[in-house]
Design a protein around this motif. Structure first.
Motif, mmCIF file in Angstrom:
data_model
loop_
_atom_site.group_PDB
_atom_site.id
_atom_site.type_symbol
_atom_site.label_atom_id
_atom_site.label_comp_id
_atom_site.label_asym_id
_atom_site.label_seq_id
_atom_site.Cartn_x
_atom_site.Cartn_y
_atom_site.Cartn_z
ATOM 1 N N GLN A 110 -9.121 -3.827 7.797
ATOM 2 C CA GLN A 110 -10.120 -3.224 8.678
ATOM 3 C C GLN A 110 -10.264 -1.731 8.394
ATOM 4 O OE1 GLN A 110 -10.041 -4.458 12.782
ATOM 5 N NE2 GLN A 110 -10.710 -2.440 13.497
ATOM 6 N N LEU A 111 -9.141 -1.043 8.207
ATOM 7 C CA LEU A 111 -9.204 0.379 7.867
ATOM 8 C C LEU A 111 -9.889 0.604 6.523
ATOM 9 C CD1 LEU A 111 -5.735 1.831 8.938
ATOM 10 C CD2 LEU A 111 -7.977 2.438 9.852
ATOM 11 N N ASP A 112 -9.676 -0.305 5.601
ATOM 12 C CA ASP A 112 -10.318 -0.198 4.288
ATOM 13 C C ASP A 112 -11.835 -0.188 4.435
ATOM 14 O OD1 ASP A 112 -10.326 -0.073 1.463
ATOM 15 O OD2 ASP A 112 -10.552 -2.246 1.326
ATOM 16 N N HIS A 113 -12.340 -1.019 5.310
ATOM 17 C CA HIS A 113 -13.789 -1.045 5.557
ATOM 18 C C HIS A 113 -14.245 0.192 6.323
ATOM 19 C CE1 HIS A 113 -15.101 -5.060 4.162
ATOM 20 N NE2 HIS A 113 -13.825 -5.387 4.360
ATOM 21 N N ILE A 114 -13.515 0.558 7.368
ATOM 22 C CA ILE A 114 -13.898 1.704 8.202
ATOM 23 C C ILE A 114 -13.942 2.994 7.388
ATOM 24 C CG2 ILE A 114 -13.088 3.213 10.075
ATOM 25 C CD1 ILE A 114 -12.094 0.679 11.497
ATOM 26 N N THR A 115 -12.973 3.154 6.482
ATOM 27 C CA THR A 115 -12.881 4.394 5.699
ATOM 28 C C THR A 115 -13.648 4.324 4.391
ATOM 29 O OG1 THR A 115 -10.858 3.678 4.538
ATOM 30 C CG2 THR A 115 -10.577 4.843 6.640
ATOM 31 N N ARG A 116 -14.308 3.202 4.120
ATOM 32 C CA ARG A 116 -15.016 2.991 2.851
ATOM 33 C C ARG A 116 -14.082 3.185 1.652
ATOM 34 N NH1 ARG A 116 -18.203 1.702 6.359
ATOM 35 N NH2 ARG A 116 -20.458 2.014 6.325
ATOM 36 N N GLY A 117 -12.893 2.592 1.769
ATOM 37 C CA GLY A 117 -11.982 2.583 0.636
ATOM 38 C C GLY A 117 -11.057 3.769 0.537
ATOM 39 N N ARG A 118 -10.953 4.577 1.586
ATOM 40 C CA ARG A 118 -10.081 5.754 1.524
ATOM 41 C C ARG A 118 -8.644 5.468 1.940
ATOM 42 N NH1 ARG A 118 -11.554 10.666 4.701
ATOM 43 N NH2 ARG A 118 -13.012 9.471 5.986
ATOM 44 N N VAL A 119 -8.349 4.290 2.448
ATOM 45 C CA VAL A 119 -7.009 4.003 2.946
ATOM 46 C C VAL A 119 -6.086 3.530 1.822
ATOM 47 C CG1 VAL A 119 -7.349 1.556 3.533
ATOM 48 C CG2 VAL A 119 -5.749 2.941 4.865
ATOM 49 N N ILE A 120 -4.816 3.884 1.931
ATOM 50 C CA ILE A 120 -3.763 3.418 1.017
ATOM 51 C C ILE A 120 -2.667 2.809 1.876
ATOM 52 C CG2 ILE A 120 -2.228 4.025 -0.893
ATOM 53 C CD1 ILE A 120 -3.724 6.724 -1.062
ATOM 54 N N LEU A 121 -2.144 1.677 1.465
ATOM 55 C CA LEU A 121 -1.052 1.040 2.202
ATOM 56 C C LEU A 121 0.286 1.457 1.601
ATOM 57 C CD1 LEU A 121 0.240 -0.920 4.193
ATOM 58 C CD2 LEU A 121 -0.226 -2.780 2.556
ATOM 59 N N GLY A 122 1.056 2.212 2.388
ATOM 60 C CA GLY A 122 2.424 2.522 2.007
ATOM 61 C C GLY A 122 3.369 1.633 2.788
ATOM 62 N N CYS A 123 4.309 0.999 2.084
ATOM 63 C CA CYS A 123 5.230 0.045 2.718
ATOM 64 C C CYS A 123 6.669 0.490 2.511
ATOM 65 C CB CYS A 123 5.072 -1.340 2.113
ATOM 66 S SG CYS A 123 3.420 -2.033 2.239
ATOM 67 N N GLY A 124 7.517 0.161 3.482
ATOM 68 C CA GLY A 124 8.929 0.464 3.347
ATOM 69 C C GLY A 124 9.758 -0.401 4.261
ATOM 70 N N SER A 125 11.081 -0.220 4.167
ATOM 71 C CA SER A 125 11.999 -1.014 4.985
ATOM 72 C C SER A 125 12.368 -0.311 6.273
ATOM 73 C CB SER A 125 13.269 -1.328 4.181
ATOM 74 O OG SER A 125 13.904 -0.130 3.767
ATOM 75 N N GLY A 126 12.027 0.994 6.397
ATOM 76 C CA GLY A 126 12.353 1.741 7.602
ATOM 77 C C GLY A 126 13.412 2.792 7.338
ATOM 78 N N SER A 127 13.235 3.976 7.948
ATOM 79 C CA SER A 127 14.166 5.074 7.696
ATOM 80 C C SER A 127 15.113 5.357 8.852
ATOM 81 C CB SER A 127 13.380 6.356 7.379
ATOM 82 O OG SER A 127 12.530 6.696 8.466
ATOM 83 N N LEU A 128 14.741 4.971 10.083
ATOM 84 C CA LEU A 128 15.586 5.236 11.248
ATOM 85 C C LEU A 128 16.272 3.947 11.700
ATOM 86 C CD1 LEU A 128 13.254 7.568 13.370
ATOM 87 C CD2 LEU A 128 15.154 8.239 11.878
ATOM 88 N N PRO A 129 17.576 3.819 11.534
ATOM 89 C CA PRO A 129 18.279 2.614 11.998
ATOM 90 C C PRO A 129 18.092 2.362 13.488
ATOM 91 C CG PRO A 129 19.710 3.941 10.593
ATOM 92 C CD PRO A 129 18.480 4.762 10.855
ATOM 93 N N SER A 130 17.881 3.446 14.246
ATOM 94 C CA SER A 130 17.694 3.315 15.690
ATOM 95 C C SER A 130 16.432 2.525 16.033
ATOM 96 C CB SER A 130 17.642 4.700 16.333
ATOM 97 O OG SER A 130 16.757 5.556 15.620
ATOM 98 N N ASP A 131 15.397 2.614 15.196
ATOM 99 C CA ASP A 131 14.184 1.835 15.427
ATOM 100 C C ASP A 131 14.501 0.339 15.339
ATOM 101 O OD1 ASP A 131 12.846 4.222 15.615
ATOM 102 O OD2 ASP A 131 11.747 4.011 13.734
ATOM 103 N N ALA A 132 15.191 -0.042 14.287
ATOM 104 C CA ALA A 132 15.534 -1.452 14.100
ATOM 105 C C ALA A 132 16.460 -1.942 15.209
ATOM 106 C CB ALA A 132 16.198 -1.639 12.737
#
Length: 381
Positions: A97-119
């Motif tokens: 949806q963001l890809d359409h809204i931004t006309r291709g300006r979005v990039i997907l960054g993925c990770g496992s998480g940096s704060l153990p407290s979040d998990a």
């Protein structure tokens, strides 16, 4: 032939101290997006965190949707979506949806998480996060390429899952995976032929792992029949620059020690240095630039040499300096560091040198032309 342009951007966690109004802090982050868009920065990456009270953006997608309305050119990346916290179909649907809204300006960054407290708050074992990230990533990649996915794991299930709207970007939204010190992220990037986002590139351990992690990405790509491109590799590190080194030091007296306290006494993150004057320690370790544009240039050249080459440098945004001085740092970086690595002044320098070297000839021609049109003695009478 013109040389490739080095890209520059911002990595916005963000970091806001507890004495600030959080509503206004978020508004200032949006103002920063407008500023760097105007200054010609190429990318801005927005974090996802849920604990600690300092890194206060919980949904990079919501922030990006707002920032997209206030900017014109800059690409906006999730920095990063913690895949173990989300169902893969929901991640792919929101990014599409963001890809359409931004006309291709979005990039997907993925990770496992940096704060153990979040998990911890979600009941997710920290030891399972990397495995879950890799498992979810494989599904998200396929979904964003328009594939139908059926997959069952011990924490999510997909049944004939597909995006209901055809992706705007082809063949897919650009995707990058975090890679810090261990080669896990680099191997995942190579396995799927994705970009890499090295968040701790200037820490001692992260800096020393740059070359080996890129080698791991290349080896993994080769093993799985893919390729990786250095232009899709982003390195992240903190900088604050000013007109003089003395001014830069004076600027960061505002907030550097609070930032260091958060990393060294609150968050379980591998940033910060111990002992002595904090500015001296950060500079001596190579973790940060607190100085002038020339110091920033030297740091990027140091990273180039160690890594073997990368596509973009992202400033790890912070509030070491007051807002006005922080904006000045971003502007000075755009004015004096961009041109060095984007070869923006190559033609100007050639033209300048050509004119200087031929000045005498042009002066002679100008004088001769002037004399040719001056009245002769007889004409004066």
């Amino acid at each position: 032939m013109l040389k490739p342009k080095r890209r520059f951007g911002v990595f916005l966690a963000p970091f806001h101290e507890l004495d600030e109004n959080p509503t206004l802090a978020l508004e200032r982050d949006l103002e920063l997006m407008q500023l760097v868009d105007t200054l010609g920065y190429d990318e801005a990456w927005i974090g996802e965190h849920h604990s600690g009270g300092v890194e206060i953006i919980a949904s990079p997608e919501l922030f990006i949707a707002t920032a997209a309305e206030r900017t014109r050119h800059i690409r906006l990346g999730t920095g990063v979506i913690t895949l173990p916290f989300h169902h893969p179909l929901m991640v792919a649907e929101r990014i599409n949806q963001l890809d359409h809204i931004t006309r291709g300006r979005v990039i997907l960054g993925c990770g496992s998480g940096s704060l153990p407290s979040d998990a911890y708050m979600m009941g997710i074992p920290v030891s399972a996060q990397r495995t879950r990230m890799e498992e979810a990533l494989a599904c998200v990649v396929k979904l964003l390429c328009g594939e139908t996915v059926t997959y069952k794991s011990d924490w999510f299930e997909l049944k004939n899952a597909q995006l209901q709207v055809t992706p705007y970007s082809r063949p897919s939204v650009e995707i990058a995976v975090t890679s810090q010190i261990s080669p896990t992220g680099a191997k995942a990037a190579g396995r799927h032929g994705l970009g890499m986002l090295t968040i701790s590139a200037t820490s001692a351990a992260g800096f020393n792992a740059l070359a080996s992690n890129w080698a791991a990405a290349e080896a993994s790509a080769k093993e799985h029949g893919n390729t990786v491109d250095r232009s899709a590799w982003r390195l992240v590190g903190p900088m604050h620059i000013a007109e003089t080194r003395e001014q830069a030091r004076a600027d960061v007296a505002f907030g550097l020690e609070k930032w260091l306290y958060y990393f060294m006494r609150v968050a379980a993150l591998p940033l910060g240095v111990e002992g002595g004057d904090p500015v001296d320690a950060m500079i001596a370790s190579g973790q940060a630039v607190i100085g002038t544009p020339d110091d920033a240039i030297a740091q990027i050249e140091r990273l180039e040499k160690k890594s073997g080459g990368f596509g973009a440098y992202l400033n790890l945004d912070h509030n070491w300096a007051p807002w006005a001085r922080k904006k000045n740092s971003y502007e000075m970086f755009a004015r004096y560091v961009f041109p060095k690595f984007q070869h923006a002044n190559a033609h100007r320098e050639t033209s300048y040198s050509w004119l200087r070297d031929n000045r005498e000839m042009f002066m002679d021609q100008s004088v001769a032309a002037l004399n040719a049109h001056m009245p002769k003695p007889a004409e004066k009478k």
